[in-house]
Every structure is written in C-alpha cells, then in structure tokens.
Design a protein around this motif. Structure first.
Motif: not given
Lengths: 212, 212
Positions: A99, B71-75, B95, B77-78, A74, B99, A95, B88-92, A46-47
C-alpha cells in the motif's frame, strides 16, 4: 529525505504528554537532536489522531526529520508521513509495503531473533527491539531481552536496530555497546521537565560522551 | 459490483456477535437478503480486524454484496473492501476519497441536515442517518432524530439514506414511509436467535409486506 539518523527516535505517545502540548515537546526534542519521531496514539479517535499527525508533520518539516505513524497506515497516508511503525499485532509488513510503495519507511517491533529475521525478510527498513529493560510505558510486555537479547538480534539482521523499553541516559552506553543503532524512548524524554536537556543527555550517553 | 441494494445493511459489529462466529452470522444474513455489510470492530487490534475483514471478504464474494469497513481506511485498502464508512470522528471524506479513488464506496454517519449536506458535498456515496430511535448499540449518542429528522435529511440530499439506531421490524415501515432508502441494523439481526429469519422479517417490513 536526507540520510537518516536513528540515534534517538522519540516515540511521541499521546498518553505520556501529561497534559502538555505534544507538538511543542516534539519540537523541543527535535531541536535538541532527536532524529526521528514516531507518533503513537492508542486512545485518540481517528479524527484527533489525524489532526495531531498533520500538526506534527508541519512542526517537523523544517528539520528534515521523518514522522513515522504507529500502527495506522491510513493516518500515515492521509497526513503524508514518511512511514509507519508496525507491531506484531498490526498489519503485516508485506501488506503495508504494497500500500505504501517502496519509498516509505516501515519499522517493526520485534522481541526475538525470529521476529527480527521475519521482519527483515518481509521488507522492514528498521527494527525496534525490546523490551531491553522493564518499562511501564507498554502493557502486555513480552519477556525482557536485556542487552544480550539485543546483541543477538543485531547480529541476526543487517537493518538498523533501535533499543526500546526502559531506556534512559544511564543505560544508553550499555545498549550502544551491545550494538544498537539508536534508542527509541517515550518517558525518558516526554517524562522529563526539560525535554531538550533530556534529549541531549540521551544522545551524549549513546555516543559515548558520558553523562552530563 | 452490480447495482447496490441498500434495503438492509448489516452492521457487523464484533461486540454484538455474543460469542458466535461473525462470518457465519454474516453469511446467514446475506443469504437471507441483506444487501450490504459494514464491519465494525472498535475493540479488535489491527491484525485481528484485518484477518476478520479478509474472512468476510471471502464469505461475501459469491453474493456480490459490498463489504464496507467502519472507520479504518487502511484495513479497507488492505483487504480489498468495496468501501469505508466514516463517522464524524473519523477521517474527513475528502481525505478518504483522495486515498481510495472514485470507485470505492464512502458512507458517512450523519445526525443533522447540516452534516448530511456537508457529507454529500464532500463526496459521500450514501448516508447513515441516526439515531432515529434510542439504541444501546452505540455510546455517546447524539440526540434522537425520530422519523421527522429522517424525513428532513432525506429531503435535503439526493444520496441514499439509511435509517440507523434502534431499528427493528416493527419500526421498519415507519422509516420507509419517512423516505429511508434502507435500514442499517446491528442487534435487530445479530441479536436474533435466527439471523436469517430476522433479516427476512426486516426486509418484509421495510418493503411494506407487513410483519410475518
């Protein structure tokens, strides 16, 4: 964003860059006339995906060309992309729309008239229809539609329909004749030594100006 | 959501369910006292991940136990989850916070005092610190922290710190003594024949009531 030109959507797949720096290739394609860019990164974490999307967003800003993120809503939201492209195994269109709001682009991959109608009624802004021809760029391919399948999908919806799968300059005229509003390509551009020349050749062929 | 109980966070990893139906295992663990559930699905496609998250959300509703998506912010939120867990390898974190807004939980995996301080200043709500011990549940493991590393991280931040990595009932007392606010486990629960009994044993050991 100005009125969109769907004639050539570059699907910037990280696996197709073959060691070259994707933002440079994308800028060459957009400079040569590609009107939309979809970023597809199935193997990045993701990063890295987010950082690459941010980089492409900066590259595309002066061109007024939309950046569309494959699958990952995302990342689209986090980098301020203009939209997402959803496959049949991604989030449902409704969905995603809830969003993203009404202003962002949502594209959808379809491989039948039923999927095309469903995507339209769920609120997609454009469709990628395919595979029109055989392609090695995607695994687990549904059956090949051919130009007849493309024609049937185009007749069934009022949305822009991009032809996907095995598209090259030699075939661009045929898919244009079958009603496609544009081409979506990976390797026909990213696999070329000269990305700008390949982009121009695809656009010329699609717009009926013959092969160079 | 009521005040959170971090004593036992079940990391519901789809790869650890070994053919059993994950929502059933999660319900057994939560019924036995697990206070938080993190859904981790590195090998599912987005559609399957989203549907599973929705299913877990329904299962957890009566328990007032937060569902946190890895990891999955979109999921997250959905499906209306209560938060995300970021590696550490996901979105900051910043950020993600922009959201998700201030009310959702953001957890962060850390493996050093520096990462822990950085996550706290970026706005994390809790930390998963590890690996405390050797574990086969995750690849590309950073170096093992031990209870000393855990103690150092706990001293450096004011956030709840969950001990992650190789945690089992025999070790739960040691990590509690080192200052952990709770345990985050995958296989210690999902690998057990009797998920409820394993959950209770971990909680007893963590709260210093000895092994059953």
């Amino acid at each position: 964003m100005d009125r969109l030109d769907w004639s050539l959507c570059l699907v910037a797949d990280t696996e197709a860059a073959r060691g070259r720096w994707l933002p440079t290739l994308v800028e060459e394609a957009v400079g040569a006339g590609a009107g939309a860019v979809q970023l597809r990164a199935k193997t990045l974490d993701t990063k890295d995906f987010f950082e690459l999307a941010g980089r492409l967003s900066i590259v595309l800003k002066p061109y007024s060309v939309p950046l569309i993120i494959n699958d990952r809503l995302d990342i689209a939201m986090a980098c301020g992309a203009q939209g997402v492209h959803l496959g049949q195994r991604d989030l449902p269109i409704r969905t995603a729309r809830a969003l993203l709001g009404p202003k962002k682009l949502i594209g959808c991959s379809v491989s039948s008239v039923d999927e095309a109608r469903e995507a339209q009624s769920a609120g997609a802004d454009y469709l990628g229809a395919g595979p029109i021809y055989f392609t090695s760029s995607k695994k687990d391919l549904p059956k090949i539609l051919g130009t007849e399948g493309l024609r049937a999908i185009k007749s069934a919806v009022r949305l822009p329909v991009l032809a996907v799968g095995g598209i090259n300059a030699a075939r661009a005229g045929d898919v244009a004749a079958a009603g496609a509003d544009g081409l979506a390509v990976i390797s026909a551009v990213l696999g070329a030594e000269d990305v700008a020349a390949a982009t121009k050749a695809l656009l010329s062929a699609f717009h009926g100006q013959g092969l160079p």
